[in-house]
Scaffold this active site. Structure first.
Site, PDB file in Angstrom:
ATOM      1  N   ARG A  16      -9.817 -24.954   1.780  1.00 41.17           N
ATOM      2  CA  ARG A  16     -11.515 -25.116   2.367  1.00 41.17           C
ATOM      3  C   ARG A  16     -11.999 -25.838   2.312  1.00 41.17           C
ATOM      4  O   ARG A  16     -12.309 -26.062   3.676  1.00 41.17           O
ATOM      5  CB  ARG A  16     -12.583 -23.893   1.274  1.00 41.17           C
ATOM      6  CG  ARG A  16     -13.188 -23.047   1.819  1.00 41.17           C
ATOM      7  CD  ARG A  16     -14.636 -23.997   2.525  1.00 41.17           C
ATOM      8  NE  ARG A  16     -15.482 -24.785   1.243  1.00 41.17           N
ATOM      9  CZ  ARG A  16     -16.096 -25.613   1.492  1.00 41.17           C
ATOM     10  NH1 ARG A  16     -16.976 -25.975   2.381  1.00 41.17           N
ATOM     11  NH2 ARG A  16     -16.573 -25.999   0.538  1.00 41.17           N
ATOM     12  N   ASP A  17     -12.872 -26.819   2.144  1.00 40.91           N
ATOM     13  CA  ASP A  17     -13.348 -27.729   2.048  1.00 40.91           C
ATOM     14  C   ASP A  17     -12.097 -28.693   2.942  1.00 40.91           C
ATOM     15  O   ASP A  17     -12.959 -29.425   3.185  1.00 40.91           O
ATOM     16  CB  ASP A  17     -13.867 -28.205   0.853  1.00 40.91           C
ATOM     17  CG  ASP A  17     -15.010 -29.734   1.015  1.00 40.91           C
ATOM     18  OD1 ASP A  17     -14.870 -29.980   2.026  1.00 40.91           O
ATOM     19  OD2 ASP A  17     -15.546 -30.364   1.029  1.00 40.91           O
ATOM     20  N   HIS A 207     -19.099 -31.823  -7.179  1.00 43.43           N
ATOM     21  CA  HIS A 207     -18.821 -32.470  -6.408  1.00 43.43           C
ATOM     22  C   HIS A 207     -18.638 -33.428  -5.330  1.00 43.43           C
ATOM     23  O   HIS A 207     -19.638 -33.924  -4.753  1.00 43.43           O
ATOM     24  CB  HIS A 207     -18.614 -30.988  -4.796  1.00 43.43           C
ATOM     25  CG  HIS A 207     -18.095 -31.176  -3.826  1.00 43.43           C
ATOM     26  ND1 HIS A 207     -17.013 -30.140  -3.418  1.00 43.43           N
ATOM     27  CD2 HIS A 207     -18.379 -31.495  -2.746  1.00 43.43           C
ATOM     28  CE1 HIS A 207     -16.021 -30.337  -2.207  1.00 43.43           C
ATOM     29  NE2 HIS A 207     -17.363 -31.692  -1.603  1.00 43.43           N
ATOM     30  N   HIS A 209     -17.457 -36.852  -2.683  1.00 44.25           N
ATOM     31  CA  HIS A 209     -17.177 -37.524  -1.143  1.00 44.25           C
ATOM     32  C   HIS A 209     -16.770 -38.771  -1.335  1.00 44.25           C
ATOM     33  O   HIS A 209     -17.245 -39.572  -2.579  1.00 44.25           O
ATOM     34  CB  HIS A 209     -17.451 -36.898  -0.061  1.00 44.25           C
ATOM     35  CG  HIS A 209     -17.160 -35.887   0.249  1.00 44.25           C
ATOM     36  ND1 HIS A 209     -17.257 -35.417   1.227  1.00 44.25           N
ATOM     37  CD2 HIS A 209     -17.159 -34.293  -0.597  1.00 44.25           C
ATOM     38  CE1 HIS A 209     -17.014 -33.908   1.632  1.00 44.25           C
ATOM     39  NE2 HIS A 209     -16.921 -33.578   0.201  1.00 44.25           N
ATOM     40  N   CYS A 240     -17.538 -32.586   5.829  1.00 41.18           N
ATOM     41  CA  CYS A 240     -18.083 -31.435   6.126  1.00 41.18           C
ATOM     42  C   CYS A 240     -18.329 -31.923   7.682  1.00 41.18           C
ATOM     43  O   CYS A 240     -18.934 -32.824   8.118  1.00 41.18           O
ATOM     44  CB  CYS A 240     -19.737 -32.178   5.683  1.00 41.18           C
ATOM     45  SG  CYS A 240     -21.034 -30.732   6.051  1.00 41.18           S
TER      46      CYS A 240
END
Length: 300
Positions: A16-17, A207, A209, A240
């Site tokens: 997904r991400d 979460h 990055h 994103c």
């Protein structure tokens, strides 16, 4: 700082991400990546998102992908949703767990879902009600928990406001997300310590990055402060699409290496996770930022 946990749950988010900012790849390639991810031993996988295909074309095949998930009964699959309609679609596709993302910053929230943070929070009640009627678990993820690409630093109270709304309306789990990779260990510890008293017995996830090179350090700070669930993506794939400058999730294999060698249990086999990263690199057709993908494990 709490005692370190004996085990950390890693949720794999590459499907997904990881893929949401990529040029759409065929369903067959996604299924190849899914098979490699399943072979790692991972217990939780965020498989797709039920969002507007025009906004996120890479995930337009969510129902078709969902139809293949029954081949992996030992994995808990979840889907991201952005609206009550998304929950209805996820339930119809057979998902038993969904994530609803609320940005703590208005700038990112409007860019992402066309609503203010408060307006997005107001939908938590409907999201939870629909899911509960279907026996589906809901996790509320608070994005831009540390910084927003449009509004700058996020005041912690804005994060707590979303956390409180999620808990009031019965969300099952809470997570905080560093959407643009600006968090650093001290800031992570501070926010985790503020959030934990608000969530009761609910599990707290995080979460991160690695946009600015502090993703793994931030993950370690979160675990040290009592976070028991972490998201990651094989190869460090992802970012994103609605946050300028955001790139690479922390790589699953890098996270497994860190936790394993620190005496913290994980469900994933490192060699299989590195292999899954190789598959991810192949299906997207470009290099990925993972350190272990380049250097390999120290144990041969």
């Amino acid at each position: 700082m709490s005692d370190l946990p004996t085990h950390v749950t890693i949720r794999e988010v590459a499907l997904r991400d990881g893929l949401q900012i990529e040029t759409p790849i065929p369903l067959s390639a996604k299924l190849e990546l899914l098979a490699a991810i399943a072979a790692t031993g991972v217990r939780e996988v965020e498989a797709t998102a039920f969002v507007s295909p025009s906004k996120v074309p890479a995930l337009a095949d969510a129902p078709e992908l969902a139809a293949a998930l029954h081949d992996y009964p030992d994995i808990e699959f979840s889907a991201l949703v952005a609206s009550p309609n998304g929950v209805h679609r996820a339930v119809a596709a057979g998902f038993r767990s969904v994530e609803y993302v609320v940005s703590a910053a208005d700038g990112h929230s409007r860019a992402n879902v066309g609503r203010s943070s408060a307006e997005a929070s107001a939908q938590i009640a409907d999201i939870v009600a629909i899911a509960r009627d279907a026996g589906v678990r809901v996790e509320v993820i608070i994005s831009t928990a540390w910084d927003c690409p449009f509004d700058g630093p996020t005041p912690p109270q804005r994060v707590l406001d979303v956390v409180d709304a999620a808990c009031t309306h019965g969300a099952d789990r809470i997570a905080i997300a560093d959407t643009i990779g600006t968090a650093t260990p001290g800031r992570v510890t501070e926010l985790v310590n503020l959030v934990r008293p608000h969530i009761g017995a609910r599990p707290l996830g995080a979460h991160f990055h690695d946009t600015r090179g502090a993703g793994l350090a931030s993950a370690w700070a979160a675990v040290s402060a009592g976070v028991s669930r972490l998201d990651s993506s094989v190869g460090g794939l992802g970012g994103c699409p609605f946050a300028p400058g955001a790139s690479g999730n922390i790589a699953t294999e890098d996270l497994v290496y860190l936790l394993r060698d620190s005496g913290i249990g994980v469900d994933l086999d490192l060699a299989a996770t590195i292999e899954a990263a190789r598959v991810a690199r192949t299906v997207v057709g470009h290099d990925l930022p993972s350190a272990l993908l380049r250097a390999g494990d120290r144990l041969r």
